[in-house]
Design a protein around this motif. Structure first.
Motif, PDB file in Angstrom:
ATOM      1  N   TYR A 171     -45.975 -18.277  12.831  1.00  0.00           N
ATOM      2  CA  TYR A 171     -44.528 -18.712  12.514  1.00  0.00           C
ATOM      3  C   TYR A 171     -43.677 -17.862  12.802  1.00  0.00           C
ATOM      4  CZ  TYR A 171     -45.748 -17.112   7.881  1.00  0.00           C
ATOM      5  OH  TYR A 171     -46.296 -16.560   6.924  1.00  0.00           O
ATOM      6  N   LEU A 172     -42.373 -18.268  13.387  1.00  0.00           N
ATOM      7  CA  LEU A 172     -41.177 -17.207  13.495  1.00  0.00           C
ATOM      8  C   LEU A 172     -40.493 -16.976  12.255  1.00  0.00           C
ATOM      9  CD1 LEU A 172     -40.368 -18.994  16.800  1.00  0.00           C
ATOM     10  CD2 LEU A 172     -41.703 -17.135  16.658  1.00  0.00           C
ATOM     11  N   GLY A 173     -41.073 -16.232  11.443  1.00  0.00           N
ATOM     12  CA  GLY A 173     -40.301 -15.608  10.263  1.00  0.00           C
ATOM     13  C   GLY A 173     -40.626 -16.524   8.882  1.00  0.00           C
ATOM     14  N   ARG A 174     -40.400 -17.848   9.104  1.00  0.00           N
ATOM     15  CA  ARG A 174     -40.752 -18.583   8.036  1.00  0.00           C
ATOM     16  C   ARG A 174     -41.881 -19.934   8.294  1.00  0.00           C
ATOM     17  NH1 ARG A 174     -34.526 -19.569   6.188  1.00  0.00           N
ATOM     18  NH2 ARG A 174     -34.369 -17.236   5.634  1.00  0.00           N
ATOM     19  N   ARG A 175     -42.589 -20.042   7.405  1.00  0.00           N
ATOM     20  CA  ARG A 175     -43.567 -21.197   7.528  1.00  0.00           C
ATOM     21  C   ARG A 175     -43.038 -22.422   8.318  1.00  0.00           C
ATOM     22  NH1 ARG A 175     -45.170 -19.053   2.747  1.00  0.00           N
ATOM     23  NH2 ARG A 175     -47.343 -17.953   2.816  1.00  0.00           N
ATOM     24  N   SER A 176     -41.525 -22.721   7.998  1.00  0.00           N
ATOM     25  CA  SER A 176     -41.181 -24.012   8.650  1.00  0.00           C
ATOM     26  C   SER A 176     -40.657 -23.733  10.082  1.00  0.00           C
ATOM     27  CB  SER A 176     -39.820 -24.310   7.875  1.00  0.00           C
ATOM     28  OG  SER A 176     -39.036 -23.216   7.746  1.00  0.00           O
ATOM     29  N   CYS A 177     -40.931 -22.517  10.445  1.00  0.00           N
ATOM     30  CA  CYS A 177     -40.538 -22.303  12.009  1.00  0.00           C
ATOM     31  C   CYS A 177     -41.539 -22.101  13.092  1.00  0.00           C
ATOM     32  CB  CYS A 177     -39.600 -21.164  11.928  1.00  0.00           C
ATOM     33  SG  CYS A 177     -38.104 -21.237  11.017  1.00  0.00           S
ATOM     34  N   PRO A 178     -42.272 -23.199  13.506  1.00  0.00           N
ATOM     35  CA  PRO A 178     -43.302 -22.719  14.458  1.00  0.00           C
ATOM     36  C   PRO A 178     -42.868 -22.305  15.758  1.00  0.00           C
ATOM     37  CG  PRO A 178     -42.970 -25.245  14.276  1.00  0.00           C
ATOM     38  CD  PRO A 178     -42.274 -24.438  13.118  1.00  0.00           C
ATOM     39  N   PRO A 179     -43.787 -21.641  16.528  1.00  0.00           N
ATOM     40  CA  PRO A 179     -43.154 -21.117  17.681  1.00  0.00           C
ATOM     41  C   PRO A 179     -43.605 -22.157  18.790  1.00  0.00           C
ATOM     42  CG  PRO A 179     -45.316 -20.263  16.989  1.00  0.00           C
ATOM     43  CD  PRO A 179     -44.879 -20.995  15.977  1.00  0.00           C
ATOM     44  N   GLY A 180     -42.919 -21.994  19.852  1.00  0.00           N
ATOM     45  CA  GLY A 180     -43.181 -22.707  21.148  1.00  0.00           C
ATOM     46  C   GLY A 180     -44.405 -22.104  22.108  1.00  0.00           C
ATOM     47  N   GLN A 181     -44.885 -22.669  22.887  1.00  0.00           N
ATOM     48  CA  GLN A 181     -45.912 -22.262  23.539  1.00  0.00           C
ATOM     49  C   GLN A 181     -45.481 -22.281  25.001  1.00  0.00           C
ATOM     50  OE1 GLN A 181     -48.872 -20.956  22.586  1.00  0.00           O
ATOM     51  NE2 GLN A 181     -48.254 -21.530  20.381  1.00  0.00           N
ATOM     52  N   PRO A 182     -46.012 -21.152  26.007  1.00  0.00           N
ATOM     53  CA  PRO A 182     -46.871 -19.906  25.299  1.00  0.00           C
ATOM     54  C   PRO A 182     -46.197 -18.810  24.796  1.00  0.00           C
ATOM     55  CG  PRO A 182     -46.346 -19.734  27.855  1.00  0.00           C
ATOM     56  CD  PRO A 182     -45.861 -21.026  27.582  1.00  0.00           C
ATOM     57  N   MET A 183     -46.839 -18.280  23.816  1.00  0.00           N
ATOM     58  CA  MET A 183     -46.225 -17.273  23.135  1.00  0.00           C
ATOM     59  C   MET A 183     -46.517 -15.761  23.650  1.00  0.00           C
ATOM     60  SD  MET A 183     -46.695 -16.003  19.178  1.00  0.00           S
ATOM     61  CE  MET A 183     -45.832 -17.268  18.539  1.00  0.00           C
ATOM     62  N   SER A 184     -47.863 -15.461  24.302  1.00  0.00           N
ATOM     63  CA  SER A 184     -48.065 -14.436  24.643  1.00  0.00           C
ATOM     64  C   SER A 184     -47.775 -14.528  26.478  1.00  0.00           C
ATOM     65  CB  SER A 184     -49.489 -13.936  24.485  1.00  0.00           C
ATOM     66  OG  SER A 184     -50.221 -12.951  25.434  1.00  0.00           O
ATOM     67  N   LEU A 185     -47.330 -13.385  26.870  1.00  0.00           N
ATOM     68  CA  LEU A 185     -47.180 -13.300  28.174  1.00  0.00           C
ATOM     69  C   LEU A 185     -47.921 -12.235  28.803  1.00  0.00           C
ATOM     70  CD1 LEU A 185     -43.046 -13.331  28.278  1.00  0.00           C
ATOM     71  CD2 LEU A 185     -44.612 -15.398  28.559  1.00  0.00           C
ATOM     72  N   GLY A 186     -48.737 -11.807  28.001  1.00  0.00           N
ATOM     73  CA  GLY A 186     -50.033 -10.841  28.742  1.00  0.00           C
ATOM     74  C   GLY A 186     -49.303  -9.360  28.640  1.00  0.00           C
ATOM     75  N   LEU A 187     -50.247  -8.534  29.028  1.00  0.00           N
ATOM     76  CA  LEU A 187     -50.320  -7.038  29.199  1.00  0.00           C
ATOM     77  C   LEU A 187     -49.287  -6.602  30.529  1.00  0.00           C
ATOM     78  CD1 LEU A 187     -53.690  -6.045  28.029  1.00  0.00           C
ATOM     79  CD2 LEU A 187     -51.744  -6.285  26.568  1.00  0.00           C
ATOM     80  N   ARG A 188     -48.806  -5.540  30.230  1.00  0.00           N
ATOM     81  CA  ARG A 188     -48.127  -5.115  31.501  1.00  0.00           C
ATOM     82  C   ARG A 188     -48.462  -3.543  31.374  1.00  0.00           C
ATOM     83  NH1 ARG A 188     -47.409  -9.907  31.664  1.00  0.00           N
ATOM     84  NH2 ARG A 188     -45.451 -10.893  32.027  1.00  0.00           N
ATOM     85  N   LYS A 189     -48.660  -3.047  32.681  1.00  0.00           N
ATOM     86  CA  LYS A 189     -48.998  -1.655  32.555  1.00  0.00           C
ATOM     87  C   LYS A 189     -47.941  -0.537  32.907  1.00  0.00           C
ATOM     88  CE  LYS A 189     -52.368   1.658  34.786  1.00  0.00           C
ATOM     89  NZ  LYS A 189     -53.428   1.538  36.016  1.00  0.00           N
ATOM     90  N   ALA A 190     -46.889  -0.694  31.959  1.00  0.00           N
ATOM     91  CA  ALA A 190     -45.732   0.181  32.064  1.00  0.00           C
ATOM     92  C   ALA A 190     -45.294   0.497  30.580  1.00  0.00           C
ATOM     93  CB  ALA A 190     -44.794  -0.552  32.419  1.00  0.00           C
ATOM     94  N   PRO A 191     -44.465   1.341  30.271  1.00  0.00           N
ATOM     95  CA  PRO A 191     -43.700   1.791  29.155  1.00  0.00           C
ATOM     96  C   PRO A 191     -42.848   0.352  28.850  1.00  0.00           C
ATOM     97  CG  PRO A 191     -43.237   3.554  30.871  1.00  0.00           C
ATOM     98  CD  PRO A 191     -43.919   2.514  31.536  1.00  0.00           C
ATOM     99  N   LEU A 192     -42.816   0.345  27.468  1.00  0.00           N
ATOM    100  CA  LEU A 192     -42.407  -0.818  26.707  1.00  0.00           C
ATOM    101  C   LEU A 192     -40.895  -0.970  27.291  1.00  0.00           C
ATOM    102  CD1 LEU A 192     -42.501  -2.993  24.783  1.00  0.00           C
ATOM    103  CD2 LEU A 192     -41.744  -1.405  22.918  1.00  0.00           C
ATOM    104  N   LEU A 193     -40.203   0.011  27.376  1.00  0.00           N
ATOM    105  CA  LEU A 193     -38.692  -0.268  27.812  1.00  0.00           C
ATOM    106  C   LEU A 193     -38.760  -0.774  29.266  1.00  0.00           C
ATOM    107  CD1 LEU A 193     -35.610  -0.139  27.263  1.00  0.00           C
ATOM    108  CD2 LEU A 193     -35.935   2.277  27.919  1.00  0.00           C
ATOM    109  N   ASP A 194     -39.630  -0.172  30.065  1.00  0.00           N
ATOM    110  CA  ASP A 194     -39.467  -0.753  31.570  1.00  0.00           C
ATOM    111  C   ASP A 194     -39.922  -2.168  31.497  1.00  0.00           C
ATOM    112  OD1 ASP A 194     -38.673   1.902  32.096  1.00  0.00           O
ATOM    113  OD2 ASP A 194     -40.444   2.628  32.995  1.00  0.00           O
TER     114      ASP A 194
END
Length: 238
Positions: free
Chosen positions: A124-147
């Motif tokens: 959930y997105l912070g509280r139990r009453s806030c379910p996330p939409g899908q898809p949540m994971s966009l996968g891995l990126r071979k790059a520094p986080l900022l890039d």
């Protein structure tokens, strides 16, 4: 370096840092404690389990669609209906879309990525009453986080894009890298949202420095519709 990107979107979100007593506030972006807690739930950790490996992850978030703060005047009663619970005000972010990311060891991120796609506990997105939409994971990126956060396509809804005739500048918040060679960015603020433990008997949080940047994103979806374009395309193909 490897980064895992997450799309945090849903009808409502609530990311508390300063919530106390009967006023339950929300930050204007996902907190590190909230996202780490969500990832811990995904991999099957309980509140009393250690989270030291998750605390090594660098965290950042981009506000692709900031959303609107709304207030809920909350009432509740005991199960038998005889006793009224304390009245409270709860704040939420409505219609927000965030691009969040974590950076760390690739093997750890691969396990988290699989867990987010098949979570052990509900997310959930912070509280139990806030379910996330899908898809949540966009996968891995071979790059520094900022890039990775800078280069990912804009995730905002079409209606939000149409409301911005010019390119949209998204606010990006990221853990500041500690380096003696690097000068401290002037646009840095602190936040007490690093979870030391989620154990309800001794819940504790530490501080982190957050760097603020602005990232220009793509142009919005056009409202223009040419009813003859499909006929022209069909004629060209015949």
């Amino acid at each position: 370096m490897t980064a895992l990107l997450l799309r945090l979107a849903g009808p409502l979100q609530a990311w508390g840092v300063k919530s106390r007593f009967t006023v339950r506030a929300t930050e204007l972006a996902p907190t590190k404690s909230g996202v780490i807690g969500m990832l811990a739930a995904a991999v099957g950790r309980r509140r009393t389990d250690p989270i030291e490996d998750l605390l090594t992850l660098r965290f950042g978030v981009r506000k692709d669609q900031p959303g609107t703060v709304i207030r809920d005047f909350h009432t509740a009663r005991t199960l038998d209906g005889r006793t009224s619970m304390p009245l409270s005000e709860r704040y939420y972010l409505a219609d927000a879309v965030f691009l969040a990311g974590i950076e760390g060891d690739r093997a750890l991120l691969e396990g988290i990525n699989e867990a987010v796609r098949n979570p052990a506990f509900p997310l959930y997105l912070g509280r139990r009453s806030c379910p996330p939409g899908q898809p949540m994971s966009l996968g891995l990126r071979k790059a520094p986080l900022l890039d990775a956060l800078r280069n990912e396509p804009w995730l905002a809804s079409d209606w939000f894009r149409r409301g911005h005739p010019e390119a949209f500048d998204a606010e990006l918040l990221i853990d500041q890298e500690v380096s003696p060679e690097k000068e401290r960015n002037k646009d840095v603020h602190g936040s007490r949202d690093v979870p030391i433990t989620f154990d309800p008997r001794r819940r504790d949080y530490g501080f982190r420095d957050i760097e603020r940047l602005m990232v220009p994103l793509g142009t919005p979806v056009s409202d223009h519709h040419d009813p003859m374009s499909e006929l022209e395309e069909a004629g060209a193909c015949s």
